[in-house]
Design an enzyme around this catalytic site. Structure first.
Site, short mmCIF file in Angstrom:
data_model
loop_
_atom_site.label_atom_id
_atom_site.label_comp_id
_atom_site.label_asym_id
_atom_site.label_seq_id
_atom_site.Cartn_x
_atom_site.Cartn_y
_atom_site.Cartn_z
N GLY A 4 0.77 -1.24 0.00
CA GLY A 4 0.00 0.00 0.00
C GLY A 4 0.80 1.28 0.00
CG ASP A 11 -0.46 -3.64 -17.65
OD1 ASP A 11 -0.98 -3.09 -16.67
OD2 ASP A 11 0.32 -4.61 -17.56
CG HIS A 71 2.73 -1.36 -15.61
ND1 HIS A 71 2.34 -2.64 -15.24
CD2 HIS A 71 3.82 -1.51 -16.40
CE1 HIS A 71 3.17 -3.51 -15.80
NE2 HIS A 71 4.08 -2.85 -16.50
CG ASN A 130 -2.99 -0.39 -12.72
OD1 ASN A 130 -2.88 -0.59 -11.51
ND2 ASN A 130 -2.25 -1.05 -13.61
CE LYS A 160 -6.91 -12.78 -6.92
NZ LYS A 160 -6.60 -14.13 -7.37
CG LEU A 161 -8.59 -8.88 -15.66
CD1 LEU A 161 -7.54 -7.84 -16.02
CD2 LEU A 161 -8.60 -10.00 -16.69
CD GLU A 206 5.31 2.33 -8.87
OE1 GLU A 206 4.26 2.05 -8.29
OE2 GLU A 206 6.18 1.48 -9.12
C1 GRF Z 1 3.64 -0.84 -7.52
O1 GRF Z 1 4.93 -1.09 -7.98
C2 GRF Z 1 2.71 -0.60 -8.67
O2 GRF Z 1 3.33 -0.03 -9.78
C3 GRF Z 1 2.23 -1.97 -9.02
O3 GRF Z 1 2.15 -2.65 -7.80
C4 GRF Z 1 3.03 -2.07 -6.86
C5 GRF Z 1 2.22 -1.73 -5.64
O4 GRF Z 1 3.03 -1.29 -4.59
N1 GRF Z 1 1.00 -1.93 -9.76
P1 GRF Z 1 2.35 -0.65 -3.31
O5 GRF Z 1 1.41 -1.70 -2.72
O6 GRF Z 1 1.62 0.58 -3.73
O7 GRF Z 1 3.48 -0.37 -2.36
#
Ligand code: GRF
Length: 208
Positions: A12, A151, A110, A108, A92-93, A180
């Site tokens: 998270g 994606d 990625h 989302n 999950k999808l 991110e």
């Molecule tokens: C992140 O690297 C995100 O890009 C991917 O899953 C990971 C989640 O990390 N989709 P967190 O649970 O937010 O720390």
């Protein structure tokens, strides 16, 4: 007003970065209304509880049929007037009924530069392994709209990081994770300001 439901399966940290930005007042009009996880032990649920937010463990395994699971998910989302779904490490999808009900209102993140290094099986360490194996000198993170295919949805924001010769999947993952945490709150800020036309928040919710 953005009423956000966050879905996640793991630690998270992206959810935490969004929550911090909201709590610091840098995303006016955005509220996290609930957090949903398929994994009862997920850190993301713990973070939600710590902040007094509704935290739901919902897994299809707990339901007699997929239909009832999806009904329950939709009921939870509606009960919180959700108008934006934020996937943050959700493994999950999403069922097509949920994607259909929230068309262009699901995003989302990625951990690579889509459209490369995406698709089925491209998650977690596998992404960074593939990036390093390819020899590309640049990786990054992508925020995109979610549709029925992993994606594939429209790209909303990307930021790059350098891939260094000595990088391991773990060192690269850490560098990507830092960005991110910058770009996910930034995209939500832009959505809240109405600056991203590809994300179509229902007008009725915008008035509430
Ligand atoms: C992140 O690297 C995100 O890009 C991917 O899953 C990971 C989640 O990390 N989709 P967190 O649970 O937010 O720390």
């Amino acid at each position: 007003m953005l009423n956000i439901a966050v879905f996640g399966s793991g630690r998270g940290s992206n959810f935490q970065s969004i929550l911090t930005a909201i709590n610091e007042g840098t995303i006016p009009g955005a509220h996290v209304r609930c957090v949903i996880s398929n994994n009862s032990g997920a850190g993301i649920l713990e973070i939600a509880r710590t902040h007094g937010l509704p935290a739901y463990h919902l897994s299809w395994k707990g339901f007699p049929s997929e239909e009832e699971f999806v009904n329950r998910l939709l009921a939870v989302l509606r009960s919180h007037d959700t108008n934006l779904i934020v996937l943050a490490g959700y493994m999950k999808l999403l069922h097509p009924r949920i994607i259909g009900a929230y068309r262009n209102c699901i995003i989302n993140i990625h951990p690579a530069l889509l459209p490369r290094f995406g698709g089925k099986g491209m998650y977690g360490v596998h992404v960074h392994e593939a990036v390093i194996a390819s020899g590309t000198p640049v990786s990054g993170a992508t925020v995109h709209i979610v549709d029925e295919v992993y994606d594939r949805g429209a790209i909303l924001l990307q930021k790059t990081v350098t891939v260094f010769p000595g990088d391991t999947p773990a060192t690269l993952a850490a560098r990507v994770l830092d960005i991110e945490h910058e770009i996910y709150p930034e995209v939500i800020r832009r959505i809240a300001r109405g600056e991203i036309s590809a994300v179509n928040i229902p007008a009725q919710a915008a008035l509430s």
